[in-house]
Write a protein that holds these residues in place. Structure first.
Motif, PDB file in Angstrom:
ATOM      1  N   ALA A  72       0.835  -1.204   0.000  1.00  0.00           N
ATOM      2  CA  ALA A  72       0.000   0.000   0.000  1.00  0.00           C
ATOM      3  C   ALA A  72       0.867   1.251   0.000  1.00  0.00           C
ATOM      4  O   ALA A  72       0.632   2.193  -0.763  1.00  0.00           O
ATOM      5  CB  ALA A  72      -0.915   0.003   1.218  1.00  0.00           C
ATOM      6  N   HIS A  73       1.890   1.231   0.825  1.00  0.00           N
ATOM      7  CA  HIS A  73       2.793   2.378   0.933  1.00  0.00           C
ATOM      8  C   HIS A  73       3.453   2.676  -0.410  1.00  0.00           C
ATOM      9  O   HIS A  73       3.500   3.820  -0.860  1.00  0.00           O
ATOM     10  CB  HIS A  73       3.858   2.069   1.997  1.00  0.00           C
ATOM     11  CG  HIS A  73       4.712   3.253   2.333  1.00  0.00           C
ATOM     12  ND1 HIS A  73       6.073   3.161   2.469  1.00  0.00           N
ATOM     13  CD2 HIS A  73       4.390   4.550   2.548  1.00  0.00           C
ATOM     14  CE1 HIS A  73       6.555   4.357   2.747  1.00  0.00           C
ATOM     15  NE2 HIS A  73       5.557   5.212   2.813  1.00  0.00           N
ATOM     16  N   GLY A  74       3.940   1.604  -1.052  1.00  0.00           N
ATOM     17  CA  GLY A  74       4.568   1.748  -2.370  1.00  0.00           C
ATOM     18  C   GLY A  74       3.609   2.364  -3.372  1.00  0.00           C
ATOM     19  O   GLY A  74       3.967   3.259  -4.134  1.00  0.00           O
ATOM     20  N   ILE A  75       2.372   1.899  -3.349  1.00  0.00           N
ATOM     21  CA  ILE A  75       1.366   2.409  -4.292  1.00  0.00           C
ATOM     22  C   ILE A  75       1.101   3.889  -4.032  1.00  0.00           C
ATOM     23  O   ILE A  75       1.055   4.702  -4.950  1.00  0.00           O
ATOM     24  CB  ILE A  75       0.051   1.592  -4.177  1.00  0.00           C
ATOM     25  CG1 ILE A  75       0.282   0.172  -4.692  1.00  0.00           C
ATOM     26  CG2 ILE A  75      -1.078   2.272  -4.947  1.00  0.00           C
ATOM     27  CD1 ILE A  75      -0.870  -0.787  -4.415  1.00  0.00           C
ATOM     28  N   ILE A  76       0.967   4.253  -2.770  1.00  0.00           N
ATOM     29  CA  ILE A  76       0.682   5.661  -2.416  1.00  0.00           C
ATOM     30  C   ILE A  76       1.810   6.566  -2.909  1.00  0.00           C
ATOM     31  O   ILE A  76       1.576   7.592  -3.549  1.00  0.00           O
ATOM     32  CB  ILE A  76       0.480   5.801  -0.893  1.00  0.00           C
ATOM     33  CG1 ILE A  76      -0.818   5.099  -0.470  1.00  0.00           C
ATOM     34  CG2 ILE A  76       0.437   7.270  -0.493  1.00  0.00           C
ATOM     35  CD1 ILE A  76      -0.893   4.815   1.013  1.00  0.00           C
TER      36      ILE A  76
END
Lengths: 131, 550
Positions: free
Chosen positions: B491-495
């Motif tokens: 999720a962090h990577g996507i954000i």
């Protein structure tokens, strides 16, 4: 009748192992966590501990073994791990572990380890199960 | 009488008076009369002699006897007047003849300034002569003075020119004057030196054509052109750079010239070129270094990724081996039993575990993949609402979500599937962390150029000590209970990949608040009407929109 305590936080695994060992003629208790294992061991007084290394609470299989062997030094232990057995062996210094098993581990390897640990080898049985 | 004026050169000026009479007694008488005058007296006994004497010297006054044998006074006067040198020499006629009008008129018409009649009255004669001596002396003084002034001026001009020449000779700047057709008229030594010439005729015509060639400026008289850089190439290919300033000027004869100054700036130009080259080399080197740095950074990030893949591998082993273990054990156990009901139940469990494996693998792939995914403009509200619906199918605990969406579109450039994954992950986490029956609040708030998505739970909160680790791969507080430890790191990577930020506000015991903010798509904000946060669609909080299985 030998008493076996099975500890694993994977419900399917612990239930299957429990059912299988009962059918093999052992007296079995299952626990889904280290805490539960320690509690059940008090009354149950197992001869053999079959436990996963990594458990979801703050104690792992090694620590459970250590705790139980302090009370019952003749307690045999079979530990298994999904991270390979090398690390597990290294971490297990100071406790008596009869056999280390690697996940995924079949019923044949399991019963072979259990029978050896409890001093009643049944190669024929293991052989037939493996096939 | 004043003292004889003394010229600047020390010459004593003395007025000369010419006495002309055919009678020696009269000459003597006049001479003696004038003896005490401050003048040299010269005597002539005839008109002819007078004319001869007048050729030799300047006289202040001629006293001319009118009646003389041969050439008389009038004839002599006429000849005197004819000569330019004596044109203005004053003449006083002396006559014994009684005056009549015709006589006198003739004398005056011949240039006489006065008449004196015999017998001569000495005082009258002396007074008249004195006037002319004085006049002569004054004229002479003026002449001398103007002569000396002219001399002084000439001397000054000469010295000025000498000094200017000296200056021009020692000047490092080349100074020249030429015709517009490139004919060099004059130039100083520096000019020749700069152009590698010895003298006027030695300067290369092609240089002069460049230096003097200002055809389009012939009309701009006396207008200085701004200094321009001129490039010449020597016979052996050497560059000569000049800074050239020119003026077009007309002289008294209406001839037009180009005058100018050339400065040798070859060294400066060469230095500039060297500097430029140096700069270029430097830039090139910087670019090379930047490129090398970029490559090594790429390597580093690849190495980092490999390192995390190492961590991943261990995590994968553990995470996959758990369900695999369950699968193997239950499969073998079912094979032993063969009871259809039991087998079916086991197969269902096996399928579930297999799905779990698949999910873990998908997460790993997502994490390991570094490629940019296709994005489009989407309304964040719609994607979030859809995600919340999706969570229903995943989550095992009872789920109550309050969804607060703005009444305007929150356009974000995104990959909707990825954002969905983020929202599902966070909402699911929030739901699983919250006590049974507690609400998860999901809010979208556009704010200027950004839009804020916040997800609040009422769980135990996140300990400060693990806040920094929460986005690390395989960091999980729920190991063994279904958490892969990959959800938040993915999720962090996507954000981050969407240009967003994520922050966590949490106090132990007070729940956790995840705030994600994304850049709004600028063209989408134009659709906004009214205040940004004025109206929020509030979902009925008593009625959960998504409810998981118990």
């Amino acid at each position: 009748m030998s008493k076996i305590l099975v500890v694993d936080d994977e419900t399917i695994s612990v239930m299957t192992i429990g059912a299988f060992l009962r059918e093999e003629g052992f007296l079995v208790e299952v626990a889904g966590s280290a805490r539960e294992a320690l509690e059940k061991a008090e009354a149950f007084g197992p001869d053999l501990l079959v436990s996963d290394w990594k458990l979801k609470d703050d104690l792992d299989g090694i620590e459970v073994t250590h705790a139980l062997q302090k009370k019952n030094p003749s307690l045999k232990a079979i530990l298994y791990s999904g991270l390979g057995v090398d690390d597990l062996k290294r971490q297990s210094r100071g406790i008596e572990v009869f056999r280390f098993l690697e996940k995924p581990c079949g019923l044949a390897e399991l019963i072979d380890a259990v029978n050896h640990a409890l001093g009643k080898p049944s190669p024929a049985h293991a052989q037939s199960e493996a096939n | 009488m004043a003292d004889a004026p003394v010229g600047k050169k020390g010459k004593t000026l003395s007025a000369k008076i010419l006495l002309v009479d055919d009678r020696p007694d009269k000459l003597l008488a006049l001479e003696s009369l004038l003896a005490d005058m401050n003048a040299d007296v010269v005597k002539a006994s005839s008109g002819r002699e007078a004319l001869r004497l007048l050729l030799k010297a300047n006289f202040a006054l001629i006293l001319l006897d009118v009646s003389m044998p041969g050439m008389d006074g009038f004839e002599t006067a006429a000849l005197i007047r004819q000569r330019p040198k004596t044109e203005h020499t004053p003449i006083i006629f002396i006559t014994s003849i009684n005056t009549n009008e015709t006589h006198m008129t003739k004398g005056y018409s011949l240039g006489a300034v006065d008449y004196i009649f015999t017998p001569v009255v000495p005082e009258v004669l002396k007074a008249k002569v004195a006037v002319f001596i004085d006049l002569f002396e004054k004229n002479e003084t003026v002449r001398r003075q103007s002569e000396s002034i002219a001399e002084e001026a000439a001397r000054k001009a000469e010295s000025l020119e000498t000094r200017l020449r000296g200056l021009l000779n020692t000047l490092n700047l080349g100074v020249f004057r030429a015709t517009l057709d490139g004919e060099l008229c004059e130039a100083n030594p520096a000019f020749f030196r700069i152009l590698g010439a010895r003298n006027l005729s030695d300067v290369k015509r092609e240089y002069l054509a460049v230096i003097c060639g200002v055809p389009d400026r012939r009309n701009e008289l006396d207008g200085s052109t701004p200094a321009e850089d001129v490039h010449l190439v020597d016979d052996d290919g050497t560059d000569i750079w000049l800074s050239l300033t020119r003026t077009i000027r007309q002289d008294g004869k209406n001839d037009t010239f180009v005058e100018g100054i050339v400065e040798d700036i070859t060294l400066r130009k060469t230095d500039e070129a060297k500097l430029q080259q140096l700069n270029e080399t430097l830039e090139l080197r910087v670019r090379e270094r930047s490129e090398a740095l970029r490559i090594s950074q790429e390597h580093l990030s690849r190495a980092e990724r490999l390192a995390s893949l190492g961590t991943l591998a261990a995590g994968i082993a553990h995470e996959i081996n758990n369900p695999l273990n369950s699968i193997l054990l239950s499969a073998e156990y079912a094979m032993k039993h063969k009871d259809p009901g039991f087998v079916a139940q086991t197969l269902k469990a096996i399928a579930g575990e297999t799905r779990r494996c698949g999910k873990i693998i998908r997460g790993v792939l997502q994490f390991a993949r570094n490629e940019r995914t296709a994005k489009s403009v989407n309304d964040l509200s719609k994607v979030v609402a859809h995600s919340v619906d999706l969570v229903k199918t995943y989550v095992r605990t009872p789920l109550k979500v309050d969804l607060e969406l703005p009444n305007r579109e929150a356009s974000v450039v995104m990959n909707p599937t990825e954002i969905e994954q983020v929202v599902v992950n966070l909402v699911k986490n929030a739901a699983e962390a919250s006590p049974s029956g507690a609400h998860v609040i999901v809010k979208i708030q556009p704010n200027g150029t950004r839009v804020k998505l916040s997800i609040k739970d009422h769980g135990p909160g996140i300990d400060a000590s693990i806040k920094s680790k929460i986005f690390d791969p395989f960091f999980s507080t729920r190991t063994g209970s279904g958490g892969t430890g990959l959800g938040l790191s993915v999720a962090h990577g996507i954000i981050l990949e969407h240009g967003g930020n994520v922050s966590i506000e949490s106090d132990l015991g007070k729940g956790a608040l995840f705030v994600i903010d994304f850049p709004m798509n600028s063209s989408g904000t134009q659709k906004a009407e009214g205040a940004e946060n004025s109206a929020v669609k509030v979902v009925d909080r008593r009625k959960p929109i998504a409810e998981g299985n118990a």
